[in-house]
Design a protein around this motif. Structure first.
Motif, PDB file in Angstrom:
ATOM      1  N   LEU A  59     -12.066   8.438  -1.445  1.00  0.00           N
ATOM      2  CA  LEU A  59     -10.753   8.243  -2.041  1.00  0.00           C
ATOM      3  C   LEU A  59     -10.001   7.207  -1.213  1.00  0.00           C
ATOM      4  O   LEU A  59     -10.034   7.258   0.018  1.00  0.00           O
ATOM      5  CB  LEU A  59      -9.999   9.569  -2.042  1.00  0.00           C
ATOM      6  CG  LEU A  59      -8.508   9.572  -2.368  1.00  0.00           C
ATOM      7  CD1 LEU A  59      -8.273   9.249  -3.832  1.00  0.00           C
ATOM      8  CD2 LEU A  59      -7.902  10.936  -2.037  1.00  0.00           C
ATOM      9  N   ALA A  60      -9.341   6.251  -1.885  1.00  0.00           N
ATOM     10  CA  ALA A  60      -8.547   5.238  -1.189  1.00  0.00           C
ATOM     11  C   ALA A  60      -7.109   5.317  -1.681  1.00  0.00           C
ATOM     12  O   ALA A  60      -6.861   5.325  -2.886  1.00  0.00           O
ATOM     13  CB  ALA A  60      -9.113   3.846  -1.430  1.00  0.00           C
ATOM     14  N   VAL A  61      -6.170   5.389  -0.756  1.00  0.00           N
ATOM     15  CA  VAL A  61      -4.740   5.423  -1.064  1.00  0.00           C
ATOM     16  C   VAL A  61      -4.126   4.118  -0.585  1.00  0.00           C
ATOM     17  O   VAL A  61      -4.194   3.786   0.604  1.00  0.00           O
ATOM     18  CB  VAL A  61      -4.050   6.626  -0.392  1.00  0.00           C
ATOM     19  CG1 VAL A  61      -2.563   6.638  -0.738  1.00  0.00           C
ATOM     20  CG2 VAL A  61      -4.705   7.937  -0.817  1.00  0.00           C
ATOM     21  N   ILE A  62      -3.544   3.355  -1.514  1.00  0.00           N
ATOM     22  CA  ILE A  62      -2.905   2.075  -1.195  1.00  0.00           C
ATOM     23  C   ILE A  62      -1.432   2.325  -0.894  1.00  0.00           C
ATOM     24  O   ILE A  62      -0.717   2.909  -1.715  1.00  0.00           O
ATOM     25  CB  ILE A  62      -3.045   1.087  -2.359  1.00  0.00           C
ATOM     26  CG1 ILE A  62      -4.518   0.853  -2.701  1.00  0.00           C
ATOM     27  CG2 ILE A  62      -2.368  -0.240  -2.027  1.00  0.00           C
ATOM     28  CD1 ILE A  62      -4.737  -0.007  -3.932  1.00  0.00           C
ATOM     29  N   ARG A  63      -0.971   1.876   0.279  1.00  0.00           N
ATOM     30  CA  ARG A  63       0.421   2.057   0.674  1.00  0.00           C
ATOM     31  C   ARG A  63       1.018   0.716   1.093  1.00  0.00           C
ATOM     32  O   ARG A  63       0.295  -0.217   1.425  1.00  0.00           O
ATOM     33  CB  ARG A  63       0.528   3.064   1.836  1.00  0.00           C
ATOM     34  CG  ARG A  63       0.006   4.452   1.497  1.00  0.00           C
ATOM     35  CD  ARG A  63       0.287   5.453   2.602  1.00  0.00           C
ATOM     36  NE  ARG A  63      -0.427   5.149   3.828  1.00  0.00           N
ATOM     37  CZ  ARG A  63       0.135   4.761   4.966  1.00  0.00           C
ATOM     38  NH1 ARG A  63       1.447   4.588   5.039  1.00  0.00           N
ATOM     39  NH2 ARG A  63      -0.597   4.521   6.043  1.00  0.00           N
ATOM     40  N   ASN A  64       2.334   0.631   1.085  1.00  0.00           N
ATOM     41  CA  ASN A  64       3.007  -0.565   1.571  1.00  0.00           C
ATOM     42  C   ASN A  64       2.741  -0.730   3.061  1.00  0.00           C
ATOM     43  O   ASN A  64       2.669   0.254   3.804  1.00  0.00           O
ATOM     44  CB  ASN A  64       4.520  -0.473   1.325  1.00  0.00           C
ATOM     45  CG  ASN A  64       4.872  -0.542  -0.141  1.00  0.00           C
ATOM     46  OD1 ASN A  64       4.369  -1.400  -0.865  1.00  0.00           O
ATOM     47  ND2 ASN A  64       5.742   0.359  -0.600  1.00  0.00           N
ATOM     48  N   GLY A  65       2.609  -1.985   3.486  1.00  0.00           N
ATOM     49  CA  GLY A  65       2.380  -2.254   4.897  1.00  0.00           C
ATOM     50  C   GLY A  65       3.095  -3.516   5.332  1.00  0.00           C
ATOM     51  O   GLY A  65       3.073  -4.523   4.618  1.00  0.00           O
ATOM     52  N   ALA A  66       3.706  -3.495   6.490  1.00  0.00           N
ATOM     53  CA  ALA A  66       4.431  -4.651   7.006  1.00  0.00           C
ATOM     54  C   ALA A  66       3.458  -5.727   7.465  1.00  0.00           C
ATOM     55  O   ALA A  66       2.517  -5.450   8.217  1.00  0.00           O
ATOM     56  CB  ALA A  66       5.334  -4.233   8.167  1.00  0.00           C
ATOM     57  N   GLY A  67       3.672  -6.954   6.988  1.00  0.00           N
ATOM     58  CA  GLY A  67       2.868  -8.080   7.437  1.00  0.00           C
ATOM     59  C   GLY A  67       1.500  -8.181   6.811  1.00  0.00           C
ATOM     60  O   GLY A  67       0.710  -9.068   7.176  1.00  0.00           O
ATOM     61  N   VAL A  68       1.166  -7.285   5.891  1.00  0.00           N
ATOM     62  CA  VAL A  68      -0.128  -7.313   5.201  1.00  0.00           C
ATOM     63  C   VAL A  68       0.113  -7.050   3.720  1.00  0.00           C
ATOM     64  O   VAL A  68       1.194  -6.620   3.315  1.00  0.00           O
ATOM     65  CB  VAL A  68      -1.095  -6.249   5.769  1.00  0.00           C
ATOM     66  CG1 VAL A  68      -1.522  -6.594   7.184  1.00  0.00           C
ATOM     67  CG2 VAL A  68      -0.478  -4.850   5.711  1.00  0.00           C
TER      68      VAL A  68
END
Length: 288
Positions: A59-68
């Motif tokens: 399972l992959a959870v996509i989250r907001n990330g700073a600088g990426v």
């Protein structure tokens, strides 16, 4: 990381997901960038059940990330977390590149910041970083020869170890098809030498630029493909002088290209979006 305590959140009323695969290595992808993350070990286990849930290898959870472009968390079907998954990283990267129109993205994972690129022809490549060779970081229980692990099995060969953000134990054998992987896998996965358990690969050298690989993934299953496992197998065979640093890895689900370069181990292959779905209220309520 402790999957039983990491990021416990209230479950939303609706939870949408994508089903993707890379060479039959299949994933559920959850997009939590809108703040609707609801991941818990119980939900991961329920989603991973192929009879009562959706079913996935990871399972992959996509989250907001700073600088990426995004941060990606990986979960196993037994409710534990993983720092790396090569094929799921390629799937998430393909989604994000299609969304943004960019030909390359950077993703933050437990493995670090990984660069993924459109390789053309429907292929996606990702730099999985340098292989881990410190026994403490793989991790192993003690300092041993990484190319001759003291693990006794009916194969009567000494396996090699490599870390690709997760631990791998690689057996080079005369005939990969002849190995009873269903028996070997759980035995080696839980060997005391691997305090966090391990993925298990059996590899047959076809020529210096081609290997055949079958894989038992940590968490209890034989899968059609494993991107980080393909990288680990390429590293171990090249380190032993059995192959070049660029190989085609023939898996049950198809071929991956792995190139161990100065800047890291690059892995290239196809991805596929299968369907989009929404978990029912009853399914989510049963987990509350």
């Amino acid at each position: 990381m402790d999957g039983e305590s990491h990021r416990q959140h209230r479950q939303p009323r609706d939870l949408r997901f994508l089903k993707m695969h890379g060479l039959g290595n299949d994933f559920v992808i959850l997009d939590a960038r809108a703040g609707s993350e609801a991941m818990t070990p119980a939900l991961a286990r329920a989603l991973g059940d192929r009879h009562r849930g959706v079913g996935f290898d990871q399972l992959a959870v996509i989250r907001n990330g700073a600088g990426v472009a995004a941060e990606i968390d990986f979960w196993n079907s037994d409710g534990t977390e993983a720092d790396a998954c090569g094929n799921a990283t390629r799937c998430a990267a393909r989604l994000l590149m299609a969304e943004s129109g960019l030909a390359a993205v950077e993703l933050r994972t437990g493995r670090g910041v990984l660069r993924a690129e459109d390789a053309g022809g429907g292929l996606t490549r990702v730099n999985m970083g340098a292989p881990v060779s410190d026994w403490r970081a793989i991790p192993l229980a003690r300092d041993v020869d990484l190319d001759a692990l003291p693990i006794e099995t009916p194969l009567r060969v000494r396996p090699g170890a490599a870390g690709m953000g997760n631990p791998h134990c690689v057996f080079v054998v005369p005939d990969a098809e002849a190995v009873d992987l269903a028996a070997l896998g759980p035995r080696v996965e839980h060997d005391p030498l691997f305090p966090r358990r391990t993925n298990v690969e059996v590899v047959q050298i076809l020529d210096r630029e081609t290997i055949r690989m079958r894989v038992w993934e940590r968490g209890g299953m034989i899968t059609l493909a494993c991107g980080s496992g393909a990288c680990a197998a390429a590293v171990v065979t090249a380190r032993r002088g059995l192959t070049e640093r660029g190989v085609t890895v023939r898996l049950d689900g198809g071929d991956l290209r792995v190139d161990w370069r100065d800047d890291g181990v690059w892995m290239t292959g196809p991805t596929a979006l299968v369907f989009e779905g929404r978990l029912s209220h009853d399914f989510l309520a049963a987990l509350a």
